[in-house]
Design a protein around this motif. Structure first.
Motif, PDB file in Angstrom:
ATOM      1  N   THR A   1      -1.624   6.885 -13.226  1.00  0.00           N
ATOM      2  CA  THR A   1      -1.329   6.313 -14.527  1.00  0.00           C
ATOM      3  C   THR A   1      -1.565   4.814 -14.479  1.00  0.00           C
ATOM      4  OG1 THR A   1       0.360   8.011 -14.872  1.00  0.00           O
ATOM      5  CG2 THR A   1       0.441   6.085 -16.315  1.00  0.00           C
ATOM      6  N   ALA A   2      -2.509   4.337 -15.302  1.00  0.00           N
ATOM      7  CA  ALA A   2      -2.795   2.905 -15.339  1.00  0.00           C
ATOM      8  C   ALA A   2      -1.636   2.185 -16.026  1.00  0.00           C
ATOM      9  CB  ALA A   2      -4.092   2.657 -16.090  1.00  0.00           C
ATOM     10  N   MET A   3      -1.224   1.065 -15.450  1.00  0.00           N
ATOM     11  CA  MET A   3      -0.116   0.292 -15.991  1.00  0.00           C
ATOM     12  C   MET A   3      -0.411  -1.191 -15.828  1.00  0.00           C
ATOM     13  SD  MET A   3       3.215   2.286 -14.567  1.00  0.00           S
ATOM     14  CE  MET A   3       4.242   1.557 -15.812  1.00  0.00           C
ATOM     15  N   ASP A   4       0.181  -1.986 -16.714  1.00  0.00           N
ATOM     16  CA  ASP A   4       0.130  -3.428 -16.553  1.00  0.00           C
ATOM     17  C   ASP A   4       1.400  -3.832 -15.821  1.00  0.00           C
ATOM     18  OD1 ASP A   4      -0.262  -6.147 -16.663  1.00  0.00           O
ATOM     19  OD2 ASP A   4       0.291  -6.322 -18.778  1.00  0.00           O
TER      20      ASP A   4
ATOM     21  N   GLY B   1       2.371  -7.790 -10.761  1.00  0.00           N
ATOM     22  CA  GLY B   1       1.021  -8.074 -11.238  1.00  0.00           C
ATOM     23  C   GLY B   1       0.212  -8.898 -10.253  1.00  0.00           C
ATOM     24  N   ASP B   2       0.888  -9.690  -9.428  1.00  0.00           N
ATOM     25  CA  ASP B   2       0.200 -10.525  -8.435  1.00  0.00           C
ATOM     26  C   ASP B   2      -0.192  -9.738  -7.186  1.00  0.00           C
ATOM     27  OD1 ASP B   2       0.590 -12.673 -10.135  1.00  0.00           O
ATOM     28  OD2 ASP B   2       2.392 -13.372  -9.086  1.00  0.00           O
ATOM     29  N   LEU B   3       0.225  -8.490  -7.104  1.00  0.00           N
ATOM     30  CA  LEU B   3      -0.022  -7.692  -5.897  1.00  0.00           C
ATOM     31  C   LEU B   3      -1.228  -6.761  -6.035  1.00  0.00           C
ATOM     32  CD1 LEU B   3       3.673  -6.810  -4.991  1.00  0.00           C
ATOM     33  CD2 LEU B   3       2.225  -8.614  -4.016  1.00  0.00           C
ATOM     34  N   LYS B   4      -2.034  -6.972  -7.076  1.00  0.00           N
ATOM     35  CA  LYS B   4      -3.226  -6.140  -7.254  1.00  0.00           C
ATOM     36  C   LYS B   4      -4.092  -6.248  -6.001  1.00  0.00           C
ATOM     37  CE  LYS B   4      -6.316  -4.581 -10.700  1.00  0.00           C
ATOM     38  NZ  LYS B   4      -6.404  -4.369 -12.080  1.00  0.00           N
ATOM     39  N   GLY B   5      -4.601  -5.114  -5.563  1.00  0.00           N
ATOM     40  CA  GLY B   5      -5.378  -5.079  -4.330  1.00  0.00           C
ATOM     41  C   GLY B   5      -4.548  -4.611  -3.143  1.00  0.00           C
ATOM     42  N   LYS B   6      -3.249  -4.399  -3.377  1.00  0.00           N
ATOM     43  CA  LYS B   6      -2.351  -3.900  -2.325  1.00  0.00           C
ATOM     44  C   LYS B   6      -1.652  -2.637  -2.817  1.00  0.00           C
ATOM     45  CE  LYS B   6      -1.466  -8.497  -0.586  1.00  0.00           C
ATOM     46  NZ  LYS B   6      -1.424  -8.703   0.822  1.00  0.00           N
ATOM     47  N   VAL B   7      -1.318  -1.766  -1.895  1.00  0.00           N
ATOM     48  CA  VAL B   7      -0.501  -0.590  -2.202  1.00  0.00           C
ATOM     49  C   VAL B   7       0.951  -1.064  -2.253  1.00  0.00           C
ATOM     50  CG1 VAL B   7       0.245   1.677  -1.366  1.00  0.00           C
ATOM     51  CG2 VAL B   7      -2.136   0.957  -1.068  1.00  0.00           C
ATOM     52  N   ILE B   8       1.691  -0.633  -3.277  1.00  0.00           N
ATOM     53  CA  ILE B   8       3.083  -1.060  -3.438  1.00  0.00           C
ATOM     54  C   ILE B   8       4.002   0.148  -3.313  1.00  0.00           C
ATOM     55  CG2 ILE B   8       4.752  -2.162  -4.971  1.00  0.00           C
ATOM     56  CD1 ILE B   8       2.294  -3.394  -6.460  1.00  0.00           C
TER      57      ILE B   8
ATOM     58  N   PHE C   1       2.369   2.527  -6.098  1.00  0.00           N
ATOM     59  CA  PHE C   1       1.204   2.122  -6.880  1.00  0.00           C
ATOM     60  C   PHE C   1       0.014   1.977  -5.953  1.00  0.00           C
ATOM     61  CE2 PHE C   1       4.924   0.416  -9.036  1.00  0.00           C
ATOM     62  CZ  PHE C   1       4.731   0.860 -10.337  1.00  0.00           C
ATOM     63  N   ASP C   2      -1.160   2.374  -6.446  1.00  0.00           N
ATOM     64  CA  ASP C   2      -2.366   2.180  -5.637  1.00  0.00           C
ATOM     65  C   ASP C   2      -2.850   0.738  -5.773  1.00  0.00           C
ATOM     66  OD1 ASP C   2      -3.734   1.984  -8.067  1.00  0.00           O
ATOM     67  OD2 ASP C   2      -4.814   3.875  -7.830  1.00  0.00           O
ATOM     68  N   LYS C   3      -3.967   0.435  -5.152  1.00  0.00           N
ATOM     69  CA  LYS C   3      -4.457  -0.950  -5.105  1.00  0.00           C
ATOM     70  C   LYS C   3      -4.891  -1.473  -6.469  1.00  0.00           C
ATOM     71  CE  LYS C   3      -7.449  -0.643  -1.696  1.00  0.00           C
ATOM     72  NZ  LYS C   3      -8.291  -0.924  -0.520  1.00  0.00           N
ATOM     73  N   GLN C   4      -5.144  -0.586  -7.426  1.00  0.00           N
ATOM     74  CA  GLN C   4      -5.504  -1.011  -8.779  1.00  0.00           C
ATOM     75  C   GLN C   4      -4.270  -1.137  -9.679  1.00  0.00           C
ATOM     76  OE1 GLN C   4      -7.445   1.478  -7.162  1.00  0.00           O
ATOM     77  NE2 GLN C   4      -8.719  -0.257  -6.604  1.00  0.00           N
ATOM     78  N   GLY C   5      -3.085  -0.922  -9.115  1.00  0.00           N
ATOM     79  CA  GLY C   5      -1.861  -1.010  -9.901  1.00  0.00           C
ATOM     80  C   GLY C   5      -1.546   0.248 -10.687  1.00  0.00           C
ATOM     81  N   ARG C   6      -2.190   1.347 -10.340  1.00  0.00           N
ATOM     82  CA  ARG C   6      -1.926   2.618 -11.031  1.00  0.00           C
ATOM     83  C   ARG C   6      -0.753   3.322 -10.369  1.00  0.00           C
ATOM     84  NH1 ARG C   6      -8.061   4.592 -10.692  1.00  0.00           N
ATOM     85  NH2 ARG C   6      -7.431   4.312  -8.537  1.00  0.00           N
TER      86      ARG C   6
END
Length: 190
Positions: free
Chosen positions: A50-53, A70-77, A158-163
């Protein structure tokens, strides 16, 4: 003689139940035992995407360090909502700590353990007393209900794209190899 043994057994059983009901660590120990025999295994076979902002979803640690998802894009959270008074949270903590230790030096994965009560001194002391190494944060912004609706414990990944790729309410064994493989898969997928 038979009547007395029956009364002793009943009294012990009632005492056991009272301990389980009123002592959070005892309840957590019982739940942890159930986790060890295979119950509470997280289901990751059908990951959601699920794409999220995530911008504006903020946390702060005891030292004042602020984190915006939002600053963690590119990392798995890996985000876990918990509380010190919650027996299921206490029960899953050893498995989460084991997972954290396995990935703590991996720059591609960020772990956030959000104390739902926001009492950082209390939650930090809780972690220190139990020798858990996980970083504790408090929520400093609103959290979309799609991420956290108030049930404890709740874990989202969340995946690296923030989904939003994984969401689980309730207890789970996060030391399970399925979760380790899932995190490694999220790290390698663009």
């Amino acid at each position: 003689m038979k009547f007395i043994r029956k009364n002793i057994f009943n009294a012990l059983f009632v005492a056991f139940l009272l301990i389980i009901v009123f002592v959070p660590d005892a309840k957590a120990l019982l739940i942890r035992g159930l986790m060890e025999i295979g119950l509470y295994s997280p289901a990751v076979n059908q990951p959601i995407k699920t794409a999220m902002d995530l911008g504006g979803i903020r946390f702060q640690d005891i030292n004042g360090k602020k984190v915006d998802l939002g600053d963690l894009k590119g990392k798995v959270i890996f985000l876990n909502f918990w509380a010190t008074w919650c027996p299921p949270c206490r029960a899953e903590m050893p498995s989460i700590n084991k997972l954290f230790k396995q990935f703590q030096h991996d720059q591609q994965i960020v772990f956030i353990f959000a104390d739902a009560d926001g009492d950082l001194p209390k939650s930090t002391k809780f972690m220190r007393n139990r020798k858990y190494e996980m970083p504790v944060f408090k929520v400093t912004s609103s959290i979309p209900e799609q991420i956290f609706s108030g049930s404890l414990p709740t874990t989202v990944i969340f995946d690296k794209q923030g989904r939003l790729s994984f969401r689980h309410e309730g207890i789970a064994n996060y030391a399970d190899q399925k979760i380790v493989d899932f995190l490694n898969k999220l790290k390698t997928n663009p």
